[in-house]
Design a protein around this motif. Structure first.
Motif, short mmCIF file in Angstrom:
data_model
loop_
_atom_site.label_atom_id
_atom_site.label_comp_id
_atom_site.label_asym_id
_atom_site.label_seq_id
_atom_site.Cartn_x
_atom_site.Cartn_y
_atom_site.Cartn_z
N ALA A 30 54.98 18.33 32.48
CA ALA A 30 54.78 19.65 33.41
C ALA A 30 53.49 19.96 33.79
O ALA A 30 53.08 20.24 34.93
N LEU A 31 52.70 20.00 32.70
CA LEU A 31 51.06 20.22 33.03
C LEU A 31 50.47 18.94 34.06
O LEU A 31 49.86 19.46 34.96
N TRP A 32 50.89 17.89 33.84
CA TRP A 32 50.46 16.92 34.85
C TRP A 32 51.06 16.90 36.25
O TRP A 32 50.31 16.92 37.29
N SER A 33 52.22 17.57 36.58
CA SER A 33 52.85 17.87 37.75
C SER A 33 52.06 18.99 38.40
O SER A 33 51.94 18.95 39.71
N LEU A 34 51.46 19.97 37.63
CA LEU A 34 50.59 21.13 38.23
C LEU A 34 49.28 20.24 38.69
O LEU A 34 48.59 20.88 39.59
N ARG A 35 48.56 19.59 37.94
CA ARG A 35 47.34 19.06 38.15
C ARG A 35 47.25 17.81 37.36
O ARG A 35 47.34 17.42 36.16
N PRO A 36 46.84 16.27 38.19
CA PRO A 36 47.11 15.05 37.33
C PRO A 36 46.12 15.06 36.16
O PRO A 36 45.00 15.86 36.35
N ALA A 37 46.46 14.48 34.96
CA ALA A 37 45.84 14.43 33.73
C ALA A 37 45.84 13.21 33.19
O ALA A 37 46.79 12.47 33.62
N GLN A 38 44.99 12.98 32.42
CA GLN A 38 45.10 11.65 31.53
C GLN A 38 45.93 12.26 29.98
O GLN A 38 45.24 13.07 29.29
N ILE A 39 46.94 11.61 29.90
CA ILE A 39 47.90 12.04 28.73
C ILE A 39 47.58 10.95 27.81
O ILE A 39 47.89 9.88 27.98
N CYS A 40 47.20 11.48 26.72
CA CYS A 40 46.75 10.36 25.58
C CYS A 40 47.81 10.64 24.31
O CYS A 40 47.46 11.63 23.54
N PRO A 41 48.70 9.91 24.19
CA PRO A 41 49.59 9.87 22.76
C PRO A 41 48.52 9.40 21.60
O PRO A 41 47.87 8.41 21.68
N VAL A 42 48.59 10.29 20.71
CA VAL A 42 47.84 10.22 19.34
C VAL A 42 48.84 10.34 18.18
O VAL A 42 49.20 11.18 17.78
N GLY A 43 49.09 8.93 17.80
CA GLY A 43 49.99 8.91 16.58
C GLY A 43 49.20 8.97 15.46
O GLY A 43 47.91 9.07 15.29
N ARG A 44 49.74 8.88 14.19
CA ARG A 44 49.02 9.00 12.87
C ARG A 44 48.03 8.03 12.59
O ARG A 44 46.96 8.38 11.91
N GLY A 45 48.29 6.82 13.11
CA GLY A 45 47.18 5.83 12.98
C GLY A 45 46.49 5.44 14.26
O GLY A 45 45.68 4.44 14.29
N THR A 46 46.54 6.47 15.20
CA THR A 46 45.60 6.29 16.24
C THR A 46 44.23 6.42 16.25
O THR A 46 43.91 7.50 15.63
N SER A 47 43.30 5.58 16.44
CA SER A 47 41.97 5.85 16.65
C SER A 47 41.65 6.65 17.96
O SER A 47 41.94 6.14 18.95
N VAL A 48 40.78 7.61 17.87
CA VAL A 48 40.42 8.57 19.04
C VAL A 48 39.02 8.18 19.53
O VAL A 48 38.72 8.69 20.35
N ALA A 49 38.65 7.23 18.77
CA ALA A 49 37.11 7.00 19.19
C ALA A 49 36.81 6.51 20.50
O ALA A 49 35.82 6.99 21.16
N ASP A 50 37.83 5.99 21.10
CA ASP A 50 37.64 5.55 22.67
C ASP A 50 38.39 6.33 23.77
O ASP A 50 38.20 6.00 24.61
N LEU A 51 38.88 7.36 23.27
CA LEU A 51 39.36 8.46 23.93
C LEU A 51 38.56 9.30 24.64
O LEU A 51 37.47 9.75 23.80
N PRO A 52 38.87 9.82 25.72
CA PRO A 52 37.74 10.94 26.44
C PRO A 52 37.95 12.27 25.67
O PRO A 52 39.04 12.49 25.17
N PRO A 53 37.20 12.98 25.57
CA PRO A 53 37.23 14.40 24.83
C PRO A 53 38.23 15.26 25.54
O PRO A 53 38.64 15.25 26.57
N PRO A 54 39.11 16.04 24.58
CA PRO A 54 40.43 16.47 25.11
C PRO A 54 39.91 17.78 25.82
O PRO A 54 39.16 18.46 25.31
N ASP A 55 40.65 18.31 26.40
CA ASP A 55 40.74 19.62 26.95
C ASP A 55 41.65 20.41 26.44
O ASP A 55 41.61 21.70 26.15
N LEU A 56 42.91 19.78 26.06
CA LEU A 56 44.01 20.27 25.55
C LEU A 56 44.32 19.31 24.27
O LEU A 56 44.48 18.06 24.39
N ILE A 57 44.78 19.74 23.10
CA ILE A 57 45.25 19.06 22.10
C ILE A 57 46.55 19.83 21.76
O ILE A 57 46.53 20.88 21.29
N LEU A 58 47.70 18.99 22.18
CA LEU A 58 49.22 19.68 21.85
C LEU A 58 49.69 19.22 20.38
O LEU A 58 49.73 17.81 20.35
#
Length: 291
Positions: A30-58
């Motif tokens: 729903a947020l993406w439909s209002l404004r294009p966003a990069q949505i990053c699924p982050v599982g328990r074993g996911t490394s966030v080192a290569d992800l862009p800094p978040p505007d929102l953490i859900l």
């Protein structure tokens, strides 16, 4: 925070519960439909080192809350909890809480009508296509195979023009599935959840004009209301009064749901109200809040 020309970055902290993932997906889409966003699924074993800094953490589910606090401290962004968190609410930037939790709205609390979900209004649903969603025993509800099977037979008699598809959940007792197969109900196709593909349920939401749900399955009730079908509730014995039952009672009082005895007395399903689109409404609130 990103400016108007830059994609918003949304981290979705996932756990192993499908219901939590569907809440995250509903709000992120729903947020993406209002404004294009990069949505990053982050599982328990996911490394966030290569992800862009978040505007929102859900976050959704208590297992993700401490992780969300840590990731916000390390990487910034606004931390949003879906559902009432197990940690103190002031630790979060925003909490999306179902109305049946009986909290008051505030600067940090937005109320939703039930849990959020990714279901959109159906455009090709048929009145003769019916879907039955069966849950199972929980801390709020007991179970009675014979009682539920009798309700299914009454439903088939009340709506003989409908062709039914029934699916189960991970909580459904094996004994119920065995009983239904040994004593089949005419016009009822049974598809256990283990035999469904990931998008099976969304496909059936899109085509089913009539949906009946066991009252223990709160998330399925709100998803069914979101697709715009006429929705009924199948009775399950309650262990105790709780917020799940309170939410169902509120929906019945609002005329959004109907019970089997109401259908039998009326002779037809009551017309559905406008589809619930709580993820879209909440996304607009968050978009305004971020700006």
């Amino acid at each position: 925070m990103t400016d108007g020309a830059t994609k918003r970055v949304i981290w979705c902290l996932e756990d192993d519960r499908q219901g939590h993932r569907r809440q995250l997906a509903g709000l992120a889409q729903a947020l993406w439909s209002l404004r294009p966003a990069q949505i990053c699924p982050v599982g328990r074993g996911t490394s966030v080192a290569d992800l862009p800094p978040p505007d929102l953490i859900l976050t959704a589910g208590r297992r993700s809350h401490w992780r969300g606090l840590y990731l916000r401290w390390r990487h910034g962004g606004k931390l949003v909890a879906l559902m009432n968190p197990g940690l103190p609410r002031p630790l979060f930037d925003l909490c999306i809480v179902p109305e049946h939790d009986r909290l008051s709205p505030s600067r940090k609390v937005l109320l939703s009508l039930g849990p959020l979900n990714p279901v959109v209004p159906a455009t090709a649903a048929r009145a003769d296509c019916g879907l039955i969603l069966v849950g199972g025993p929980s801390r709020h509800y007991r179970w009675n195979n014979a009682q539920l099977a009798e309700q299914l037979r009454r439903l088939q008699v009340a709506l003989p023009q409908v062709t039914w598809v029934l699916t189960t959940s991970r909580r459904t007792p094996a004994s119920f599935l065995s009983m239904i197969r040994q004593q089949p109900i005419p016009g009822l196709q049974v598809v256990p959840v283990e035999e469904t593909e990931p998008d099976w349920l969304l496909q059936h939401y899109a085509r089913s004009g009539v949906i009946w749900v066991t009252e223990d399955s709160a998330s399925m009730v709100y998803e069914s209301l979101s697709c715009g079908a006429a929705v009924g509730i199948l009775t399950v014995p309650a262990r105790r009064a709780g917020r799940v039952g309170l939410g169902i009672r509120n929906l019945l009082q609002q005329g959004r749901l109907q019970r089997l005895e109401d259908l039998e007395a009326r002779g037809r399903m009551s017309a559905p109200q406008a589809p619930l689109q709580e993820a879209t409404r909440i996304a607009r609130e968050i978009d305004h809040w971020l700006k």
